[in-house]
Write a protein that holds these residues in place. Structure first.
Motif, mmCIF file in Angstrom:
data_model
loop_
_atom_site.group_PDB
_atom_site.id
_atom_site.type_symbol
_atom_site.label_atom_id
_atom_site.label_comp_id
_atom_site.label_asym_id
_atom_site.label_seq_id
_atom_site.Cartn_x
_atom_site.Cartn_y
_atom_site.Cartn_z
ATOM 1 N N LEU A 32 -24.842 -44.996 -60.469
ATOM 2 C CA LEU A 32 -25.785 -46.105 -60.601
ATOM 3 C C LEU A 32 -27.082 -45.664 -61.274
ATOM 4 N N GLY A 33 -27.648 -44.585 -60.815
ATOM 5 C CA GLY A 33 -28.882 -44.066 -61.398
ATOM 6 C C GLY A 33 -29.988 -45.095 -61.395
ATOM 7 N N GLN A 34 -30.651 -45.251 -62.529
ATOM 8 C CA GLN A 34 -31.771 -46.174 -62.651
ATOM 9 C C GLN A 34 -31.385 -47.456 -63.385
ATOM 10 N N ASN A 35 -30.103 -47.745 -63.477
ATOM 11 C CA ASN A 35 -29.621 -48.896 -64.223
ATOM 12 C C ASN A 35 -29.910 -50.187 -63.448
ATOM 13 N N SER A 36 -31.013 -50.827 -63.777
ATOM 14 C CA SER A 36 -31.440 -52.014 -63.026
ATOM 15 C C SER A 36 -30.489 -53.197 -63.188
ATOM 16 N N SER A 37 -29.845 -53.341 -64.358
ATOM 17 C CA SER A 37 -28.922 -54.463 -64.531
ATOM 18 C C SER A 37 -27.685 -54.288 -63.647
ATOM 19 N N LYS A 38 -27.211 -53.043 -63.490
ATOM 20 C CA LYS A 38 -26.085 -52.795 -62.575
ATOM 21 C C LYS A 38 -26.481 -53.112 -61.139
ATOM 22 N N MET A 39 -27.723 -52.795 -60.776
ATOM 23 C CA MET A 39 -28.198 -53.080 -59.421
ATOM 24 C C MET A 39 -28.225 -54.579 -59.163
ATOM 25 N N VAL A 40 -28.729 -55.335 -60.121
ATOM 26 C CA VAL A 40 -28.793 -56.801 -59.983
ATOM 27 C C VAL A 40 -27.382 -57.374 -59.870
ATOM 28 N N ASP A 41 -26.477 -56.915 -60.729
ATOM 29 C CA ASP A 41 -25.081 -57.377 -60.676
ATOM 30 C C ASP A 41 -24.446 -57.048 -59.337
ATOM 31 N N LEU A 42 -24.693 -55.858 -58.846
ATOM 32 C CA LEU A 42 -24.111 -55.419 -57.579
ATOM 33 C C LEU A 42 -24.658 -56.227 -56.404
ATOM 34 N N LEU A 43 -25.935 -56.517 -56.418
ATOM 35 C CA LEU A 43 -26.521 -57.351 -55.364
ATOM 36 C C LEU A 43 -25.937 -58.759 -55.401
ATOM 37 N N ALA A 44 -25.641 -59.269 -56.583
ATOM 38 C CA ALA A 44 -25.006 -60.590 -56.707
ATOM 39 C C ALA A 44 -23.597 -60.559 -56.131
ATOM 40 N N VAL A 45 -22.857 -59.494 -56.376
ATOM 41 C CA VAL A 45 -21.508 -59.332 -55.803
ATOM 42 C C VAL A 45 -21.589 -59.281 -54.287
ATOM 43 N N ILE A 46 -22.558 -58.551 -53.752
ATOM 44 C CA ILE A 46 -22.730 -58.460 -52.299
ATOM 45 C C ILE A 46 -23.013 -59.833 -51.713
ATOM 46 N N ASP A 47 -23.846 -60.619 -52.382
ATOM 47 C CA ASP A 47 -24.136 -61.978 -51.907
ATOM 48 C C ASP A 47 -22.884 -62.851 -51.922
ATOM 49 N N LEU A 48 -22.046 -62.707 -52.946
ATOM 50 C CA LEU A 48 -20.787 -63.462 -52.998
ATOM 51 C C LEU A 48 -19.845 -63.051 -51.866
ATOM 52 N N LEU A 49 -19.775 -61.757 -51.602
ATOM 53 C CA LEU A 49 -18.934 -61.267 -50.505
ATOM 54 C C LEU A 49 -19.459 -61.759 -49.160
ATOM 55 N N ASP A 50 -20.758 -61.636 -48.971
ATOM 56 C CA ASP A 50 -21.380 -62.052 -47.713
ATOM 57 C C ASP A 50 -21.243 -63.554 -47.505
ATOM 58 N N GLY A 51 -21.272 -64.321 -48.589
ATOM 59 C CA GLY A 51 -21.107 -65.777 -48.511
ATOM 60 C C GLY A 51 -19.654 -66.214 -48.524
ATOM 61 N N GLU A 52 -18.735 -65.248 -48.444
ATOM 62 C CA GLU A 52 -17.290 -65.481 -48.403
ATOM 63 C C GLU A 52 -16.775 -66.218 -49.641
ATOM 64 N N GLN A 53 -17.425 -65.991 -50.775
ATOM 65 C CA GLN A 53 -16.965 -66.578 -52.029
ATOM 66 C C GLN A 53 -16.141 -65.575 -52.828
ATOM 67 N N LEU A 54 -16.050 -64.371 -52.316
ATOM 68 C CA LEU A 54 -15.308 -63.298 -52.952
ATOM 69 C C LEU A 54 -14.689 -62.456 -51.845
ATOM 70 N N ILE A 55 -13.480 -61.971 -52.065
ATOM 71 C CA ILE A 55 -12.792 -61.180 -51.041
ATOM 72 C C ILE A 55 -13.040 -59.690 -51.228
ATOM 73 N N GLU A 56 -12.951 -59.219 -52.456
ATOM 74 C CA GLU A 56 -13.049 -57.784 -52.726
ATOM 75 C C GLU A 56 -13.483 -57.569 -54.170
ATOM 76 N N LYS A 57 -14.181 -56.455 -54.390
ATOM 77 C CA LYS A 57 -14.579 -56.075 -55.751
ATOM 78 C C LYS A 57 -14.474 -54.554 -55.864
ATOM 79 N N ASN A 58 -13.772 -54.089 -56.891
ATOM 80 C CA ASN A 58 -13.674 -52.657 -57.183
ATOM 81 C C ASN A 58 -14.477 -52.359 -58.431
ATOM 82 N N ILE A 59 -15.256 -51.297 -58.356
ATOM 83 C CA ILE A 59 -16.041 -50.861 -59.504
ATOM 84 C C ILE A 59 -15.671 -49.410 -59.772
ATOM 85 N N LEU A 60 -14.969 -49.211 -60.869
ATOM 86 C CA LEU A 60 -14.493 -47.890 -61.246
ATOM 87 C C LEU A 60 -15.558 -47.187 -62.068
ATOM 88 N N GLY A 61 -15.993 -46.029 -61.586
ATOM 89 C CA GLY A 61 -16.994 -45.249 -62.300
ATOM 90 C C GLY A 61 -16.365 -44.066 -63.008
#
Length: 118
Positions: A32-61
């Motif tokens: 992740l490092g200092q990549n702010s756009s990845k952080m914003v995207d990841l926080l959006a995914v977490i919100d979708l998961l927490d809101g039960e709008q998404l079941i799972e997300k894999n991010i291959l590094g």
């Protein structure tokens, strides 16, 4: 899960997490490092998961895989082909290659990292 953030001699951020969660620190530092756009995207995914709008997300590094589910997050080191073979009974130290935590704990870790690197 305890963690500490610092900057190395080159000014790059570094995350060190408590035993059993070391690979989460590696993921923050190396993937992740200092990549702010990845952080914003990841926080959006977490919100979708927490809101039960998404079941799972894999991010291959490059070296680590991040799997997010509705309640848990897992970071796993990607398998590398090794030249050395070990006896069948050999148990390798795995706590630096796999770690798991709760989704909301991971979100707080990510928010703290985001604030630290900003």
């Amino acid at each position: 899960m305890d963690y500490e953030f610092s900057f190395d001699d080159d000014g790059k951020p570094n995350a060190v997490l408590s035993m059993g969660h070391e690979v989460l620190g590696r993921w923050l530092t190396e993937e992740l490092g200092q990549n702010s756009s990845k952080m914003v995207d990841l926080l959006a995914v977490i919100d979708l998961l927490d809101g039960e709008q998404l079941i799972e997300k894999n991010i291959l590094g490059r070296d680590l895989n991040l799997r997010l589910e509705r309640e848990t997050v897992e970071v796993t080191a990607l398998e590398r082909e090794e030249d050395e073979e070990f006896p069948e009974e050999t148990n390798l130290y795995e706590s630096e290659s796999i770690a798991e935590c709760g989704l909301l704990d991971f979100k707080q870790l990510l928010l703290d990292w985001q604030e630290f690197v900003a």
